[in-house]
Design a protein around this motif. Structure first.
Motif, PDB file in Angstrom:
ATOM      1  N   SER A  80      24.337  49.511  24.356  1.00  0.00           N
ATOM      2  CA  SER A  80      25.243  48.788  23.458  1.00  0.00           C
ATOM      3  C   SER A  80      25.487  47.337  23.844  1.00  0.00           C
ATOM      4  N   THR A  94      16.300  51.535  24.671  1.00  0.00           N
ATOM      5  CA  THR A  94      16.528  51.998  23.300  1.00  0.00           C
ATOM      6  C   THR A  94      17.084  53.411  23.315  1.00  0.00           C
ATOM      7  N   LYS A 360      18.698  47.024  12.512  1.00  0.00           N
ATOM      8  CA  LYS A 360      18.845  47.098  13.964  1.00  0.00           C
ATOM      9  C   LYS A 360      19.388  45.796  14.537  1.00  0.00           C
ATOM     10  N   ASN A 364      23.126  45.419  16.218  1.00  0.00           N
ATOM     11  CA  ASN A 364      23.203  45.017  17.627  1.00  0.00           C
ATOM     12  C   ASN A 364      24.061  43.765  17.798  1.00  0.00           C
ATOM     13  N   CYS A 393      21.885  52.609  16.793  1.00  0.00           N
ATOM     14  CA  CYS A 393      22.476  51.364  17.306  1.00  0.00           C
ATOM     15  C   CYS A 393      23.992  51.432  17.436  1.00  0.00           C
TER      16      CYS A 393
END
Length: 511
Positions: A80, A94, A360, A364, A393
């Protein structure tokens, strides 16, 4: 062996649960030593050593059961948080890499004979969600259902006075994010000692409708002390006893710096103290989270979903994303939250976009902005691959928008099971193989069918189901559209009366 002797010393001191010596024994952490290939072997051996110690003591005290908990640590990376200050969207691990590493480790721990799986010292809930995903997948692969599934213990760590884990979540938000795994216990461990842990374990004890564990460090690290930590056994035991007397604890123990003497003192101090009673369940309350917790129940007002972070609903946002102006796109999300959005809907379905990559990257970036990330995310797409990319995510409990039966029951059930495994609530469109429901009868028929499948076959909590009974535009001048608003309102009433605890989502501007 040295490790088995240590296990036996803790059993002799009064421990009921032994952790395997496997905190960092997955390929990600082992890569630092060039020992990735040994991960599975180490986990099997560690589980067997702890099992041998337990079996030895079972002969000595046959009336007292002892258990082996397979210890699964957080790894040395975080899914994270970016390690690159120049690129907040960058990650050096990931979700899929974490899931693969955890799958190998937990499979080996199960092969070695553990009784419990312990996901511990969680500093990033997304890492923990990858572990929980791996566990659920392994249980399914092995045909383990109901009581045959190994009990699961989940333990986070709060490392400073903010009351948050390292990745920014509050204790309640953390609980909302992992409770879909239905653990035997939730709790806190490690940190800076029991004294500083008290307000956070009190909060867990208040909200968790399962057992609570606590195993703090022996105070602050101190290289000048005999054990390397400040607290003596008497100090740690006294603090843990106060937790128990206050009704906070079901399972107690020690983390860093706690020797067999600490465990002996804790065991002695807790004799005769009544265990905590779990909090009462709250049927019907939808519990979501970003960095902070959101509760939606019968006493809640309308929940506002900000839809300006949607390329299909905002020309400005679409232009920013297509132009890769992500800082400006984040400003749109921030404005939504500042103006009262309790959830933000993120949609990247645009023909000129790589929707998965855009989803993504944006999520993020959102994770690096606490004033945005504090609210839950609604991951919105007509493509399952994009939804799944988004779920990988988000550390909080998100909402998937949406799933439906338009491709048939099999695809619907597959997507629903994955949503539950990722820990997400779902919006279910009133849409089946024959198309979108446009009448009261069709709306209620489809919603009832979907509810039954989700609750009975997938195991969804009813409050995690949000129906969208299709708010179509009215006043179009076409006669067959005249009843659309009434049908939506009546279908909403019917769902509330006949599908207990389900929620409703609607674009009420059409009405």
């Amino acid at each position: 062996t040295i490790i088995q002797d240590i296990h036996e010393a803790y059993l002799q001191a009064g421990a009921d649960i032994l952790e395997t010596n496997t905190f960092n024994a997955q390929v990600i952490s082992m890569a630092d030593y060039g020992m990735e290939a040994l991960s599975a072997e180490i986990n099997v051996a560690a589980a067997r050593l702890a099992r041998a110690a337990v079996q030895k003591f079972a002969k000595i005290t046959p009336d007292r059961p002892r258990f082996v908990a397979g210890a699964v640590g957080p790894t040395n990376r975080t899914a994270s948080i970016s390690p690159n200050v120049n690129d907040p969207s960058y990650r050096n691990i990931t979700f899929d890499e974490l899931r693969a590493a955890y799958t190998e480790q937990i499979r080996a721990l199960m092969d070695g004979g553990v009784d419990i799986i312990l996901i511990e010292t969680i500093f990033d809930t997304l890492n923990a969600k990858a572990a929980l995903f791996a566990i659920d997948t392994l249980f399914e692969e092995r045909g383990l259902t109901g009581d045959a599934r190994l009990p699961l213990m989940i333990s986070g760590t709060v490392t400073d006075a903010s009351g948050r884990i390292l990745s920014g979540q509050t204790v309640e938000a953390f609980w909302h994010s992992v409770r879909h795994a239905r653990p035997l216990s939730i709790g806190l461990n490690c940190a800076l000692g029991a004294a500083l842990m008290r307000p956070y374990i009190a909060e867990v004890a208040k909200i968790a409708d399962t057992f609570v564990s606590v195993y703090p460090n022996a105070g602050l690290p101190n290289p000048m002390s005999d054990t390397g930590f400040d607290e003596t056994p008497a100090i740690t035991a006294g603090l843990v006893k106060e937790f128990a007397q206050a009704g906070f604890v079901n399972i107690a123990g020690g983390c860093c710096g706690t020797t067999p003497d600490h465990i002996r003192a804790i065991a002695e101090a807790l004799k005769g103290v009544a265990p905590r009673k779990p909090a009462a369940p709250e049927p019907g309350v939808l519990k979501l989270s970003g960095l902070e917790a959101v509760r939606i129940g019968d006493d809640s007002l309308f929940v506002n979903v900000g839809e300006r972070t949607n390329v299909t609903g905002s020309k400005i946002f679409a232009r920013l994303i297509l132009g890769e102006q992500y800082d400006e796109a984040l400003a749109v999300a921030r404005q939504q939250v500042e103006n009262g959005a309790q959830i933000i809907d993120v949609n990247m379905d645009e023909a000129m976009l790589d929707s998965k990559a855009a989803m993504k990257r944006f999520l993020n970036l959102v994770a690096s902005e606490p004033d945005i990330a504090r609210v839950p995310i609604m991951i919105d797409s007509s493509k399952w691959s994009v939804i799944e990319a988004g779920l990988k995510c988000v550390q909080g409990k998100a909402i998937v928008n949406s799933i439906s039966m338009k491709e048939g029951e099999a695809a619907f059930l597959e997507h629903a099971r994955l949503c539950r495994r990722y820990g997400a609530a779902v919006i279910v469109m009133a849409f089946d193989e024959q198309g979108q429901a446009d009448t009261f009868a069709r709306k209620t028929e489809i919603c009832a069918r979907a509810y039954k499948l989700l609750v009975e076959q997938v195991g969804f909590a009813p409050e995690d189901i949000i129906f969208d009974p299709n708010v179509f535009a009215i006043a179009t001048g076409i006669e067959e559209h005249d009843n659309y608003a009434v049908d939506f309102i009546e279908a909403t009433r019917w769902i509330k009366q006949h599908l207990p605890h389900a929620k409703i989502s609607g674009g009420v501007s059409n009405v």
